[in-house]
Design a protein around this motif. Structure first.
Motif, PDB file in Angstrom:
ATOM      1  N   GLU A 225      38.938  14.692  14.782  1.00  0.00           N
ATOM      2  CA  GLU A 225      40.098  13.577  14.448  1.00  0.00           C
ATOM      3  C   GLU A 225      40.421  13.819  13.101  1.00  0.00           C
ATOM      4  N   VAL A 226      39.291  14.351  11.983  1.00  0.00           N
ATOM      5  CA  VAL A 226      39.572  14.776  10.747  1.00  0.00           C
ATOM      6  C   VAL A 226      40.672  15.803  10.742  1.00  0.00           C
ATOM      7  N   LYS A 227      40.362  16.946  11.537  1.00  0.00           N
ATOM      8  CA  LYS A 227      41.263  17.987  11.448  1.00  0.00           C
ATOM      9  C   LYS A 227      42.746  17.780  12.012  1.00  0.00           C
ATOM     10  N   ILE A 228      42.704  16.614  12.715  1.00  0.00           N
ATOM     11  CA  ILE A 228      44.009  16.312  13.360  1.00  0.00           C
ATOM     12  C   ILE A 228      44.802  15.618  12.263  1.00  0.00           C
ATOM     13  N   ARG A 229      44.307  14.807  11.464  1.00  0.00           N
ATOM     14  CA  ARG A 229      44.810  14.212  10.381  1.00  0.00           C
ATOM     15  C   ARG A 229      45.197  15.317   9.219  1.00  0.00           C
TER      16      ARG A 229
END
Length: 319
Positions: A225-229
């Motif tokens: 989810e951090v990578k998506i952001r």
């Protein structure tokens, strides 16, 4: 479709038309997302119903003494029927997801770079800062001829105005409790304040982009989810190991906005100190769009009158 789109009228007309187009596009994206959720739910319900029917049919066949070879034929027929249903649902979902990807690709990058704060802990109208007859002295010389009195409430957008040397930076340091007033009192009632200067120096230069982002993650977001952001703020996999020191002014601004969305809970106050100084026009637009979405208290020092008007400054402290 590709090519040049011509808009009649002036710049205001163009902005209005672009805004309407973007609103329609956002509605299309939401509708497509809803259709995918419904299709997946339908797929699950159909699979469960088919399983129950198959189990019931098998039980009846066993009770009625159907020959084994016939049961195998019936079972194969049921399995083929289930597989066809699965394929039909999968094709529909794949088609919808493909259409959604195409729609999302049309959404401008600016619209993806918005804060996603949880605002539930903010209380609009609550007094966050109360200043009474404050002044600050350098070598016994008062900074302001007239002591300052003001109150800042939750949800307001306020600018600190004054010429160079009028004490804008000193007042910010007083609001942040980095300095103590030599006269009067400042009472603060905020939980968290984020101070953003023109160099975005809240970022740690020795950290990589990915590690810096994780510093703002309290553990509520999983790694993917951090990578998506990061991707949403135009930091793709190949640059995650780059250090913050290597970033341009616009990249530092985008990374900080990304980090703030990762921290989830909205700060009570964001203080912006000449935030547009090192930004090009596109990055000023990105910052403006993100700040317009922020629902907390905003305190701004800026010589950029257009920026202040765009982000909705309504009150002023004049030094």
């Amino acid at each position: 479709s590709a090519g040049i789109r011509v808009y009649g009228g002036n710049y205001s007309f163009y902005k209005e038309q672009k805004s309407l187009e973007l609103a329609a596009l956002s509605d299309d994206v939401l509708e497509k997302e809803k259709a995918i959720r419904k299709a997946k739910e339908k797929e699950r319900e159909t699979a469960e119903r088919q399983q129950k029917l198959d189990a019931r049919g098998k039980g009846k066949q066993e009770k009625s003494g159907v020959a084994r070879i016939m049961m195998n034929t019936l079972r194969n027929s049921a399995e083929n029927s289930t597989a066809k249903l699965k394929d039909a649902h999968a094709q529909k979902i794949d088609g919808l997801q493909s259409e959604l990807r195409e729609l999302r690709a049309l959404v401008p990058a600016i619209d993806q770079m918005k804060f996603q704060f949880d605002y539930s802990k903010l209380h609009k109208g609550k007094t966050l800062i109360h200043a009474e007859n404050i002044n600050y002295s350098f070598s016994e010389k008062r900074l302001w001829n007239t002591p300052l009195n003001f109150e800042i409430r939750s949800g307001v957008r306020i600018a600190i105005n004054g010429s160079n040397g009028s004490g804008k930076t000193t007042l910010i340091q007083l609001l942040l409790a980095k300095l103590q007033a030599t006269e009067g009192t400042i009472s603060t009632f905020y939980n968290e304040v984020i101070y953003i200067d023109q160099d975005y120096s809240i970022l740690q230069n020795d950290l990589s982009i990915y590690v810096q982002a994780e510093q703002f993650n309290s553990g509520h977001l999983q790694e993917h989810e951090v990578k998506i952001r990061l991707n949403r703020f135009l930091f793709h996999k190949e640059v995650w190991d780059k250090t913050c020191a290597q970033l341009s002014g616009g990249e530092r601004m985008r990374l900080l906005l990304c980090c703030l969305t990762i921290q989830e809970n909205a700060p009570d106050i964001i203080i912006l100190d000449e935030p547009t100084n090192n930004l090009d026009i596109q990055n000023v637009e990105i910052l403006t769009a993100a700040i317009k979405e922020y629902q907390g208290t905003l305190i701004v020092v800026s010589h950029d009158e257009i920026f202040k008007a765009e982000i909705g400054i309504k009150e002023n402290i004049q030094l």
